[in-house]
Design an enzyme around this catalytic site. Structure first.
Site, short mmCIF file in Angstrom:
data_model
loop_
_atom_site.label_atom_id
_atom_site.label_comp_id
_atom_site.label_asym_id
_atom_site.label_seq_id
_atom_site.Cartn_x
_atom_site.Cartn_y
_atom_site.Cartn_z
CG ASN A 9 -1.73 1.20 1.21
OD1 ASN A 9 -1.64 2.12 0.49
ND2 ASN A 9 -2.18 1.56 2.65
CD1 TRP A 10 3.29 1.09 -2.84
CD2 TRP A 10 3.14 2.25 -4.80
NE1 TRP A 10 3.99 0.33 -3.91
CE2 TRP A 10 4.11 0.92 -5.18
CE3 TRP A 10 3.00 3.31 -5.92
CZ2 TRP A 10 4.51 0.53 -6.39
CZ3 TRP A 10 3.69 2.85 -6.97
CH2 TRP A 10 4.36 1.85 -7.37
CE LYS A 11 0.45 3.47 5.08
NZ LYS A 11 0.17 3.61 6.37
CG HIS A 94 -5.80 1.58 4.99
ND1 HIS A 94 -5.32 2.73 5.99
CD2 HIS A 94 -4.87 0.54 4.59
CE1 HIS A 94 -4.23 2.14 6.28
NE2 HIS A 94 -3.91 1.27 5.53
CD GLU A 96 -3.22 5.42 6.90
OE1 GLU A 96 -3.14 5.70 5.50
OE2 GLU A 96 -2.20 4.94 7.24
CD GLU A 166 -3.61 -2.80 6.97
OE1 GLU A 166 -2.41 -2.94 6.67
OE2 GLU A 166 -4.35 -1.98 7.03
N GLY A 172 2.14 2.03 10.84
CA GLY A 172 3.03 3.22 10.59
C GLY A 172 3.60 3.76 11.85
CB SER A 211 4.98 -1.81 11.87
OG SER A 211 4.65 -0.61 12.14
N GLY A 232 2.95 -1.28 4.31
CA GLY A 232 2.85 0.25 3.92
C GLY A 232 4.23 0.87 3.56
N GLY A 233 4.72 1.33 4.78
CA GLY A 233 6.06 2.06 4.64
C GLY A 233 7.10 1.05 3.89
#
Ligand code: PEP
Length: 250
Positions: A9-11, A94, A96, A166, A172, A211, A232-233
């Site tokens: 997930n590149w956000k 998601h 977010e 998640e 994150g 994470s 993600g990251g």
């Protein structure tokens, strides 16, 4: 055995130049792993990243979708549009989206249904906040999130969907759920689906997100109910993402 999925997930990160370099590195150094690989770029880059992925075994997904099919919904993108530019699926709800944009369980269920209706794979995100975990409400929260979708689309829909557990406190933050914590919730989610249909529950892929990185991937991905990761990251760094793919269960 269920085939594991590693999804990035590149956000809201990247640029045309950065994406081209990232995709090039992933496509050309993809390890010989049996895992399915997905990437989820921002809307505006989907078509271009899709073209760069052509001929590779990496699938394209969006990060969000509109619950409506078409019309006066300024700023929104429909499931049919996602399919039109080459997406095979999309994230749904998601954490977010739930926390920052007020997405409810009911809206998540409608987005999930819209993707299925367009022939796309929903990747349904579920998970509890820190206060909910600390007050012993983890199962109650994921049950509520899952049941909204089960009630609208029925259990059979999960033969065409992916789930991502998640925990919000792990996204994150650098705090990862332990392999045992992840396994416990994944087994619970599978059990909840099994109470409606055991065969579908046995086949549905449940990814862990929060994470996840190269250093903890092997342990998390070795758990029997963890069928991959939503990352993600670490999915923005080719070497990290490739190492996670390589750590997927054979
Ligand atoms: C995510 O964005 O879904 C996620 C799990 O992020 P991170 O890996 O950075 O915690």
């Amino acid at each position: 055995m269920r085939r594991q999925i590693i999804a990035g997930n590149w956000k809201m990160h990247g640029s045309r130049v950065e994406n081209a370099a990232l995709v090039d590195a992933i496509v050309h150094k993809l390890p010989n792993s049996s895992a399915e690989v997905w990437v989820c770029p921002p809307f505006v880059y989907l078509a271009e990243v899709g073209r760069a992925l052509a001929g590779s075994r990496i699938s394209l997904a969006a990060q969000d979708v509109c619950a409506e099919t078409q019309g006066a919904f300024t700023g929104e993108v429909s499931a049919a549009m996602l399919r039109d530019v080459g997406c095979a699926g999309s994230l749904v709800a998601h954490s977010e989206r739930r926390a920052l944009y007020g997405e409810t369980d009911q809206l998540a269920a409608r987005k999930f249904a819209a993707l299925l209706a367009a022939g796309l794979t929903p990747i349904l995100c579920l998970g509890e906040k820190l206060a909910e975990r600390e007050s012993g409400r983890t199962f109650e929260v994921v049950d509520r999130q899952l049941d909204a979708v089960l009630d609208l689309s029925g259990v059979a829909a999960f033969s065409r969907a992916i789930i991502a557990y998640e925990p919000v406190w792990a996204i994150g933050t650098g705090k990862t759920a332990s392999a045992q914590q992840a396994e416990e919730v994944h087994a619970h989610i599978r059990g909840r689906i099994a109470s409606r249909d055991a065969k579908i529950a046995a086949l549905v892929r449940i990814l862990y997100g929060g994470s996840l990185k190269a250093a903890n991937a092997a342990e998390l991905l070795s758990m029997s109910n963890v069928d991959g990761g939503l990352i993600g990251g670490a999915s923005l760094k080719a070497e990290e993402f490739l190492a996670i793919i390589a750590a997927a269960r054979a």
